[in-house]
Design a protein around this motif. Structure first.
Motif, PDB file in Angstrom:
ATOM      1  N   CYS A  60       0.802  -1.285  -0.039  1.00  5.12           N
ATOM      2  CA  CYS A  60       0.092   0.085   0.235  1.00  5.12           C
ATOM      3  C   CYS A  60       0.855   1.218   0.019  1.00  5.12           C
ATOM      4  O   CYS A  60       0.170   2.342   0.403  1.00  5.12           O
ATOM      5  CB  CYS A  60      -0.951   0.037   1.202  1.00  5.12           C
ATOM      6  SG  CYS A  60      -0.183  -0.289   2.776  1.00  5.12           S
ATOM      7  N   GLY A  61       2.141   1.157  -0.191  1.00  2.00           N
ATOM      8  CA  GLY A  61       3.030   2.456  -0.390  1.00  2.00           C
ATOM      9  C   GLY A  61       4.593   1.941  -0.926  1.00  2.00           C
ATOM     10  O   GLY A  61       4.640   0.809  -0.787  1.00  2.00           O
ATOM     11  N   LYS A  62       5.131   2.836  -1.000  1.00  2.36           N
ATOM     12  CA  LYS A  62       6.660   2.942  -1.675  1.00  2.36           C
ATOM     13  C   LYS A  62       7.224   3.941  -0.899  1.00  2.36           C
ATOM     14  O   LYS A  62       7.045   4.940  -0.692  1.00  2.36           O
ATOM     15  CB  LYS A  62       6.847   2.909  -3.098  1.00  2.36           C
ATOM     16  CG  LYS A  62       5.749   2.002  -4.017  1.00  2.36           C
ATOM     17  CD  LYS A  62       6.384   0.503  -3.775  1.00  2.36           C
ATOM     18  CE  LYS A  62       5.716  -0.435  -4.832  1.00  2.36           C
ATOM     19  NZ  LYS A  62       6.020  -1.932  -4.705  1.00  2.36           N
ATOM     20  N   ILE A  63       8.561   3.564  -0.605  1.00  2.00           N
ATOM     21  CA  ILE A  63       9.544   4.566  -0.061  1.00  2.00           C
ATOM     22  C   ILE A  63      10.780   4.485  -0.931  1.00  2.00           C
ATOM     23  O   ILE A  63      11.434   3.503  -1.302  1.00  2.00           O
ATOM     24  CB  ILE A  63      10.067   4.252   1.443  1.00  2.00           C
ATOM     25  CG1 ILE A  63       8.818   4.390   2.398  1.00  2.00           C
ATOM     26  CG2 ILE A  63      10.949   5.061   1.994  1.00  2.00           C
ATOM     27  CD1 ILE A  63       8.964   4.162   3.818  1.00  2.00           C
ATOM     28  N   VAL A  64      11.265   5.662  -1.157  1.00  3.64           N
ATOM     29  CA  VAL A  64      12.694   5.689  -2.053  1.00  3.64           C
ATOM     30  C   VAL A  64      13.627   6.218  -1.181  1.00  3.64           C
ATOM     31  O   VAL A  64      13.541   7.096  -0.172  1.00  3.64           O
ATOM     32  CB  VAL A  64      12.329   6.693  -3.206  1.00  3.64           C
ATOM     33  CG1 VAL A  64      12.101   8.229  -3.009  1.00  3.64           C
ATOM     34  CG2 VAL A  64      13.655   6.657  -4.141  1.00  3.64           C
ATOM     35  N   TYR A  65      14.872   5.646  -1.171  1.00  2.00           N
ATOM     36  CA  TYR A  65      15.924   5.851  -0.490  1.00  2.00           C
ATOM     37  C   TYR A  65      17.254   6.235  -1.291  1.00  2.00           C
ATOM     38  O   TYR A  65      17.317   5.766  -2.782  1.00  2.00           O
ATOM     39  CB  TYR A  65      16.552   4.607   0.215  1.00  2.00           C
ATOM     40  CG  TYR A  65      15.380   4.082   1.389  1.00  2.00           C
ATOM     41  CD1 TYR A  65      15.786   4.447   2.682  1.00  2.00           C
ATOM     42  CD2 TYR A  65      14.496   3.239   0.886  1.00  2.00           C
ATOM     43  CE1 TYR A  65      14.845   3.932   3.576  1.00  2.00           C
ATOM     44  CE2 TYR A  65      13.729   2.726   1.806  1.00  2.00           C
ATOM     45  CZ  TYR A  65      13.846   2.997   3.267  1.00  2.00           C
ATOM     46  OH  TYR A  65      13.052   2.553   4.113  1.00  2.00           O
ATOM     47  N   VAL A  66      17.856   7.322  -1.017  1.00  6.77           N
ATOM     48  CA  VAL A  66      18.987   7.664  -1.785  1.00  6.77           C
ATOM     49  C   VAL A  66      20.294   7.715  -0.881  1.00  6.77           C
ATOM     50  O   VAL A  66      20.443   8.382   0.178  1.00  6.77           O
ATOM     51  CB  VAL A  66      18.819   9.239  -2.348  1.00  6.77           C
ATOM     52  CG1 VAL A  66      20.116   9.661  -2.999  1.00  6.77           C
ATOM     53  CG2 VAL A  66      17.729   9.493  -2.992  1.00  6.77           C
ATOM     54  N   ASP A  67      21.241   6.769  -1.247  1.00  4.22           N
ATOM     55  CA  ASP A  67      22.531   6.700  -0.528  1.00  4.22           C
ATOM     56  C   ASP A  67      22.238   6.043   0.942  1.00  4.22           C
ATOM     57  O   ASP A  67      22.546   6.653   1.856  1.00  4.22           O
ATOM     58  CB  ASP A  67      23.430   7.854  -0.589  1.00  4.22           C
ATOM     59  CG  ASP A  67      24.107   8.090  -1.809  1.00  4.22           C
ATOM     60  OD1 ASP A  67      24.084   6.946  -2.491  1.00  4.22           O
ATOM     61  OD2 ASP A  67      24.479   9.257  -2.205  1.00  4.22           O
ATOM     62  N   GLY A  68      21.092   5.299   1.051  1.00 10.86           N
ATOM     63  CA  GLY A  68      20.603   5.046   2.387  1.00 10.86           C
ATOM     64  C   GLY A  68      19.484   5.969   3.177  1.00 10.86           C
ATOM     65  O   GLY A  68      19.289   5.417   4.317  1.00 10.86           O
TER      66      GLY A  68
END
Length: 225
Positions: A60-68
């Motif tokens: 029901c959702g997405k999280i994006v990570y940049v360099d942790g």
């Protein structure tokens, strides 16, 4: 610079901005949400909602990570799982569509294509499940109070939706309902991406999300507690 998009789970929920982590605007009906914020623990209510939605419906959702570092997120679900959706004057959501609840790219990461990654990841996920469209309630007067719904900071500006290809299916001076066929979300052009980043970045409630911590509990362990 490494980027990765993961599902929103009870573990990754901790990586949302603090204000979003304790917000149950979409997850509860207006009366229950007000009661939870005044007398209860909205963070626990949000955990319970995500747990139920994961078990019964799936991601029901997405999280994006940049360099942790967690840099943004998007949440979505069938309207039956989103009590707040029934309170809008332009409801109900079409039966063949999922509901775009809310999204955010924190300001320091805006303009880097993360919003596009999130929404396209959402589109791919929903298409695999046979869902053909996504609908949303836009706020034509973003930032202002509403006499019936109260503070509506979690409602995405209507300008964002129209800028990225959503079409209005039910007009309203404050809360139009808009729709996008999911295949459209997988073929955006750069000018649409720019509009997405600019508008989602402007919604950021905080400068940075907290650093990622190593996972200490499994999803199955949390569900059994």
């Amino acid at each position: 610079m490494s980027r990765r998009v993961v599902n929103l789970t009870l573990d990754t929920l901790e990586d949302l901005p603090r204000s979003c982590r304790g917000c149950v605007y979409w997850e509860l009906d207006p009366v229950s949400a007000e009661r939870a914020c005044a007398n209860g623990d909205p963070g626990l209510e949000k955990e319970a909602w995500i747990s139920q939605t994961l078990l019964e419906w799936g991601s029901c959702g997405k999280i994006v990570y940049v360099d942790g570092m967690p840099a943004g997120f998007v949440m979505y679900a069938p309207p039956a799982y989103v009590p707040r959706s029934h309170a809008f004057p332009t409801s109900p959501v079409s039966p063949d569509a999922a509901l775009f609840m809310t999204a955010n790219v924190v300001a320091p990461f805006a303009g880097g294509g993360l919003g596009r990654m999130l929404v396209q990841a959402m589109a791919r996920d929903l298409m695999k499940r046979g869902i053909k469209a996504i609908e949303a309630f836009g706020d034509a007067k973003f930032g202002e109070l509403d006499s019936e719904l109260g503070p509506v900071g979690c409602v995405t500006p209507a300008d964002f939706f129209t800028a990225v290809g959503f079409k209005t299916v039910r007009p309203h001076p404050r809360f139009p309902r808009l729709r996008m066929e999911l295949r459209t979300a997988l073929s955006w052009k750069s000018d649409v991406e720019y509009a997405l980043e600019k508008l989602l970045g402007s919604m950021s409630p905080e400068g940075l999300l907290r650093p990622v911590r190593p996972a200490t509990r499994s999803l199955s362990g949390q569900l059994g507690s």
